[in-house]
Motif scaffolding. Structure first.
Motif, PDB file in Angstrom:
ATOM      1  N   ASN A 113      -3.216   3.223   2.752  1.00  0.00           N
ATOM      2  CA  ASN A 113      -2.392   4.172   2.850  1.00  0.00           C
ATOM      3  C   ASN A 113      -2.388   3.880   4.304  1.00  0.00           C
ATOM      4  O   ASN A 113      -1.768   4.266   5.321  1.00  0.00           O
ATOM      5  CB  ASN A 113      -3.372   5.390   3.302  1.00  0.00           C
ATOM      6  CG  ASN A 113      -2.181   6.296   3.542  1.00  0.00           C
ATOM      7  OD1 ASN A 113      -1.528   7.039   2.856  1.00  0.00           O
ATOM      8  ND2 ASN A 113      -3.099   7.521   4.062  1.00  0.00           N
ATOM      9  N   ASP A 143       1.318   1.577  -1.052  1.00  0.00           N
ATOM     10  CA  ASP A 143       0.761   2.883  -1.095  1.00  0.00           C
ATOM     11  C   ASP A 143       0.515   3.904  -0.591  1.00  0.00           C
ATOM     12  O   ASP A 143       0.612   3.453   0.953  1.00  0.00           O
ATOM     13  CB  ASP A 143      -0.556   2.701  -1.687  1.00  0.00           C
ATOM     14  CG  ASP A 143      -1.696   3.592  -1.971  1.00  0.00           C
ATOM     15  OD1 ASP A 143      -1.352   4.275  -2.640  1.00  0.00           O
ATOM     16  OD2 ASP A 143      -3.151   3.427  -1.838  1.00  0.00           O
ATOM     17  N   ALA A 145      -0.658   8.122   1.078  1.00  0.00           N
ATOM     18  CA  ALA A 145      -0.103   9.508   0.847  1.00  0.00           C
ATOM     19  C   ALA A 145       0.300  10.293   1.690  1.00  0.00           C
ATOM     20  O   ALA A 145      -0.022  11.188   2.010  1.00  0.00           O
ATOM     21  CB  ALA A 145      -2.292   9.641   0.784  1.00  0.00           C
ATOM     22  N   ARG A 237      -1.256  10.847  -4.141  1.00  0.00           N
ATOM     23  CA  ARG A 237      -0.800   9.674  -3.991  1.00  0.00           C
ATOM     24  C   ARG A 237       0.468   9.210  -4.540  1.00  0.00           C
ATOM     25  O   ARG A 237       1.018   9.626  -5.321  1.00  0.00           O
ATOM     26  CB  ARG A 237      -1.671   8.724  -3.475  1.00  0.00           C
ATOM     27  CG  ARG A 237      -1.581   8.093  -5.582  1.00  0.00           C
ATOM     28  CD  ARG A 237      -3.314   7.038  -5.330  1.00  0.00           C
ATOM     29  NE  ARG A 237      -2.939   5.384  -4.674  1.00  0.00           N
ATOM     30  CZ  ARG A 237      -4.235   5.277  -4.927  1.00  0.00           C
ATOM     31  NH1 ARG A 237      -4.813   4.903  -6.035  1.00  0.00           N
ATOM     32  NH2 ARG A 237      -3.902   3.849  -4.302  1.00  0.00           N
TER      33      ARG A 237
END
Length: 245
Positions: A113, A143, A145, A237
């Motif tokens: 994140n 990656d 969220a 995510r």
């Protein structure tokens, strides 16, 4: 000075480590191993590597891993572990946007994140640096969220969680003009209290596609889970897979 320069120390680091399970790390490393299409001995770049939970797993698979993180504390931990286990990991402490690195990486990834740390102009610089460090045809995994389609439909102004013996409290403010979430964080353990403030910038998936293309990267897949399922509105995510043009 960026907000994250002195963020990752003390209870913050301890809570983050305690929240990561060996099973989750293995699943994420397996995912990276599948999608990056690497061969043993090839070079892979771990951006914001932390204490190296993914770097260590990939090095054990025979890849030559370079890790970069702003936290000197985390990099020292990674260097000690890599030396003790005789793993091919080259770890650097510093700001990824300014630290000099030798290019030609066959793959790169940014998990955990940290991908949401940058406003638009710095995000473009970040992606351009990734593209510049990759070999032609190299893959990059990001990656987050903090994608708009995930975080805004169920935006939470306050939340808390217990991680081991650490209580973690969060109060969030959303600035629509900047598409930025400012979080006021409190970490508590016994009589010990630490306060932090973080900022995460929120992008739509369409914005990411435009930014990646501008930087010379083409998003080919957008996953909502490590099992390879396509991202759906509201998934917790987003994992994007992009290739250097």
């Amino acid at each position: 000075m960026a907000w994250y320069d002195n963020f990752f120390s003390g209870l913050v680091q301890e809570a983050w480590k305690a929240a990561q399970t060996d099973e989750q790390t293995e699943l994420e490393a397996d995912f990276l191993n599948d999608v990056l299409e690497l061969q043993p001995g090839q070079r892979v770049l771990d951006v914001f590597c932390g204490y190296g939970r993914h770097a260590l797993e990939l090095a054990r698979l025979g890849y030559s891993v370079t890790g970069v993180d702003i936290s000197g504390e985390s990099i020292r931990d990674l260097q000690k572990t890599a030396q003790r286990q005789k793993l091919a990991i080259d770890a650097h402490a510093g700001d990824f946007l300014s630290i000099p690195l030798e290019g030609g990486f066959n793959g790169a990834y940014c998990l955990g994140n940290s991908f949401s740390f940058f406003p638009h102009d710095q995000m473009l610089l970040f992606l351009q640096k990734i593209a510049g460090l990759l070999a032609p045809g190299g893959w990059f995994v990001a990656d987050t969220a903090m994608i708009a389609e995930s975080v805004l439909p169920d935006f939470q102004e306050r939340s808390w969680m217990q991680v081991g013996d650490i209580t973690f409290l969060m109060e969030n403010e959303y600035d629509a003009r900047e598409s930025c979430i400012t979080s006021h964080l409190t970490y508590l353990r016994m009589e010990q209290t630490e306060h932090r403030e973080s900022r995460h910038y929120v992008y739509t998936i369409a914005e990411l596609h435009r930014l990646f293309r501008q930087a010379g990267l083409l998003i080919t897949e957008q996953f909502g889970n490590l099992d390879g399922s396509d991202y759906q509105l509201g998934d917790d995510r987003l994992l994007v897979l992009a290739r250097k043009k």
